[in-house]
Design a protein around this motif. Structure first.
Motif, mmCIF file in Angstrom:
data_model
loop_
_atom_site.group_PDB
_atom_site.id
_atom_site.type_symbol
_atom_site.label_atom_id
_atom_site.label_comp_id
_atom_site.label_asym_id
_atom_site.label_seq_id
_atom_site.Cartn_x
_atom_site.Cartn_y
_atom_site.Cartn_z
ATOM 1 N N ASP B 32 0.837 -1.216 0.000
ATOM 2 C CA ASP B 32 0.000 0.000 0.000
ATOM 3 C C ASP B 32 0.864 1.257 0.000
ATOM 4 O OD1 ASP B 32 -2.424 -1.432 0.221
ATOM 5 O OD2 ASP B 32 -2.265 -1.495 2.416
ATOM 6 N N VAL B 33 1.899 1.220 0.839
ATOM 7 C CA VAL B 33 2.782 2.385 0.955
ATOM 8 C C VAL B 33 3.496 2.632 -0.364
ATOM 9 C CG1 VAL B 33 4.827 3.314 2.136
ATOM 10 C CG2 VAL B 33 3.092 2.035 3.450
ATOM 11 N N ALA B 34 4.029 1.557 -0.938
ATOM 12 C CA ALA B 34 4.750 1.672 -2.212
ATOM 13 C C ALA B 34 3.826 2.211 -3.302
ATOM 14 C CB ALA B 34 5.316 0.304 -2.610
ATOM 15 N N ARG B 35 2.588 1.695 -3.343
ATOM 16 C CA ARG B 35 1.632 2.135 -4.367
ATOM 17 C C ARG B 35 1.346 3.636 -4.211
ATOM 18 N NH1 ARG B 35 -2.990 -1.325 -3.652
ATOM 19 N NH2 ARG B 35 -1.667 -2.931 -4.574
ATOM 20 N N ALA B 36 1.163 4.080 -2.970
ATOM 21 C CA ALA B 36 0.874 5.493 -2.725
ATOM 22 C C ALA B 36 2.025 6.379 -3.177
ATOM 23 C CB ALA B 36 0.582 5.711 -1.241
ATOM 24 N N LEU B 37 3.238 5.840 -3.098
ATOM 25 C CA LEU B 37 4.419 6.614 -3.486
ATOM 26 C C LEU B 37 4.766 6.426 -4.964
ATOM 27 C CD1 LEU B 37 6.575 5.802 -0.350
ATOM 28 C CD2 LEU B 37 5.866 8.111 -1.022
ATOM 29 N N GLY B 38 4.115 5.495 -5.615
ATOM 30 C CA GLY B 38 4.433 5.220 -7.027
ATOM 31 C C GLY B 38 5.788 4.557 -7.199
ATOM 32 N N VAL B 39 6.179 3.738 -6.233
ATOM 33 C CA VAL B 39 7.478 3.038 -6.325
ATOM 34 C C VAL B 39 7.245 1.542 -6.076
ATOM 35 C CG1 VAL B 39 8.735 5.072 -5.487
ATOM 36 C CG2 VAL B 39 8.011 3.301 -3.852
ATOM 37 N N SER B 40 8.292 0.755 -6.237
ATOM 38 C CA SER B 40 8.187 -0.678 -5.927
ATOM 39 C C SER B 40 8.323 -0.874 -4.422
ATOM 40 C CB SER B 40 9.329 -1.433 -6.621
ATOM 41 O OG SER B 40 10.561 -1.055 -6.037
ATOM 42 N N HIS B 41 7.850 -2.042 -3.917
ATOM 43 C CA HIS B 41 8.029 -2.216 -2.474
ATOM 44 C C HIS B 41 9.494 -2.438 -2.121
ATOM 45 C CE1 HIS B 41 7.017 -6.400 -3.702
ATOM 46 N NE2 HIS B 41 7.835 -6.749 -2.722
ATOM 47 N N ALA B 42 10.297 -2.878 -3.122
ATOM 48 C CA ALA B 42 11.749 -2.991 -2.883
ATOM 49 C C ALA B 42 12.355 -1.619 -2.559
ATOM 50 C CB ALA B 42 12.427 -3.599 -4.103
ATOM 51 N N ALA B 43 11.823 -0.573 -3.210
ATOM 52 C CA ALA B 43 12.335 0.791 -2.950
ATOM 53 C C ALA B 43 12.051 1.203 -1.507
ATOM 54 C CB ALA B 43 11.691 1.777 -3.934
ATOM 55 N N VAL B 44 10.880 0.791 -0.996
ATOM 56 C CA VAL B 44 10.548 1.092 0.406
ATOM 57 C C VAL B 44 11.483 0.340 1.345
ATOM 58 C CG1 VAL B 44 8.772 0.863 2.200
ATOM 59 C CG2 VAL B 44 8.133 1.604 -0.126
ATOM 60 N N TYR B 45 11.715 -0.942 0.999
ATOM 61 C CA TYR B 45 12.582 -1.767 1.860
ATOM 62 C C TYR B 45 14.027 -1.280 1.872
ATOM 63 C CZ TYR B 45 8.975 -5.251 2.897
ATOM 64 O OH TYR B 45 7.857 -5.882 3.374
ATOM 65 N N LYS B 46 14.412 -0.480 0.864
ATOM 66 C CA LYS B 46 15.770 0.067 0.871
ATOM 67 C C LYS B 46 15.958 1.007 2.061
ATOM 68 C CE LYS B 46 17.510 2.329 -2.716
ATOM 69 N NZ LYS B 46 17.587 2.658 -4.149
ATOM 70 N N HIS B 47 14.847 1.662 2.485
ATOM 71 C CA HIS B 47 14.937 2.595 3.616
ATOM 72 C C HIS B 47 14.645 1.916 4.952
ATOM 73 C CE1 HIS B 47 15.546 6.301 1.376
ATOM 74 N NE2 HIS B 47 14.710 5.814 0.458
ATOM 75 N N PHE B 48 13.747 0.929 4.937
ATOM 76 C CA PHE B 48 13.356 0.259 6.185
ATOM 77 C C PHE B 48 13.416 -1.243 5.956
ATOM 78 C CE2 PHE B 48 11.491 4.448 6.162
ATOM 79 C CZ PHE B 48 11.908 4.932 7.392
ATOM 80 N N ALA B 49 14.189 -1.924 6.785
ATOM 81 C CA ALA B 49 14.526 -3.329 6.532
ATOM 82 C C ALA B 49 13.310 -4.257 6.586
ATOM 83 C CB ALA B 49 15.585 -3.800 7.523
ATOM 84 N N SER B 50 12.257 -3.833 7.295
ATOM 85 C CA SER B 50 11.095 -4.712 7.448
ATOM 86 C C SER B 50 9.856 -3.860 7.695
ATOM 87 C CB SER B 50 11.307 -5.658 8.631
ATOM 88 O OG SER B 50 11.366 -4.898 9.834
ATOM 89 N N LYS B 51 8.696 -4.499 7.563
ATOM 90 C CA LYS B 51 7.438 -3.829 7.876
ATOM 91 C C LYS B 51 7.457 -3.351 9.332
ATOM 92 C CE LYS B 51 2.473 -4.768 8.172
ATOM 93 N NZ LYS B 51 1.380 -5.731 7.921
ATOM 94 N N GLN B 52 8.022 -4.185 10.207
ATOM 95 C CA GLN B 52 8.109 -3.855 11.630
ATOM 96 C C GLN B 52 8.968 -2.590 11.840
ATOM 97 O OE1 GLN B 52 6.628 -5.052 14.187
ATOM 98 N NE2 GLN B 52 7.869 -4.563 15.976
ATOM 99 N N ALA B 53 10.108 -2.527 11.168
ATOM 100 C CA ALA B 53 11.003 -1.370 11.316
ATOM 101 C C ALA B 53 10.299 -0.098 10.831
ATOM 102 C CB ALA B 53 12.292 -1.600 10.535
#
Lengths: 196, 196
Positions: B32-53
């Motif tokens: 959901d977060v990645a979609r809202a930002l228009g990026v892949s979820h891998a791009a989100v994980y580059k900043h935060f190692a896990s959903k928990q983080a």
């Protein structure tokens, strides 16, 4: 299956307590209770109008089992009020620690009733508050405590010790050092309560 | 979908806060977060190692938004320590009441982290305890309070006011009269703390 004898409310309560202990509050049903007693579930409903009423009666009986112990400590005028207040608060914690340790399933049943503001929970709190009020009234009468409204002061002391008796803090009651924490809170509250 | 720009951690946090607010902690996903930002979820994980983080970072940022207000009250030496202690405890309650009222979904996310003893919760408590310790140390220094260990005394006061800041009591913060209850507990604690 036990032999069929005239079914009384006490037998239903004892069987329900046993079922709750074995199955937990989420899974225990009136059918389980009836089966354990060798009766129809209609026979159980003759004593308790609903599953909710039965659960409340069982939990109340289970809570009340320690009522005399605590009431005895609260009413023991051989112990000075300040010391009695401290002993009583420790005894409340000890009783609750034992209940959650020895009977986690019945404690969970109580937690569900407390969250739903059942009369079982409000009655239990009113009981404890009555005992605490008696200790504080004794202390006001003999000049130990400074208060002209023992019931109001009891409510304040009860609120300030919520961590040690409120069901929302149950997970913290097995923490090492919890008794020392209660002791420190007692000391501060007694400093505030006592005439100098 | 917003235009693609270099993704920084702040943008991820802002989007996640928004998603949590709309979907709630149980349903919000990194997708959901990645979609809202228009990026892949891998791009989100580059900043935060896990959903928990990611959830911890968002919740910490959300909690910290009121940190300066509370720290300012704690550090305001123009206000005498006894009065400051009372004002600070009321301000903590006010901030928490507002958070649960205005942001129930983020508050729920915090509740989940607190129940799991996440560092977000322990850090938040340590923050508050530090502020409370500073008030009590000021009171000890100017002779208002009787203590030779401000940090230990702060822990006792914090425990005795759990009903007004511990997440397990959140459901009670909208009770009418909760501020009066806090005021009464403050008065008793201040009686205990103050030199006569």
């Amino acid at each position: 299956m036990p032999p069929r004898t005239p079914l009384d409310a006490d037998a239903v309560l004892a069987a329900t307590e046993d079922i709750l202990r074995r199955h937990g509050p989420d899974k225990a049903t009136v059918v389980d209770v009836a089966r354990a007693l060798g009766v129809s579930h209609a026979a159980v409903y003759k004593h308790f109008a609903s599953k909710q009423a039965l659960r409340e009666a069982v939990t109340r009986r289970w809570l009340d089992r320690n009522r005399d112990t605590l009431a005895g400590i609260a009413a023991d005028r051989a112990v000075p009020p300040a010391q009695r207040l401290r002993s009583w608060l420790h005894a409340v914690l000890t009783v609750k620690q034992a209940k959650i340790r020895e009977d986690p399933e019945l404690f969970a049943a109580y937690g569900i009733l407390a969250a739903a503001h059942s009369s079982v929970a409000t009655g239990h709190v009113a009981d404890l508050l009555g005992q605490l009020t008696a200790i504080i009234a004794d202390g006001a009468a003999d000049g130990t405590f400074r208060t002209d409204d023992a019931a109001a002061t009891a409510r304040v002391v009860f609120t300030a010790t919520a961590r040690f008796h409120h069901v929302a803090h149950a997970a913290e009651w097995q923490n090492p050092g919890i008794e020392d924490e209660l002791d420190e809170v007692c000391s501060l509250l007694l400093e505030g309560l006592q005439n100098n």
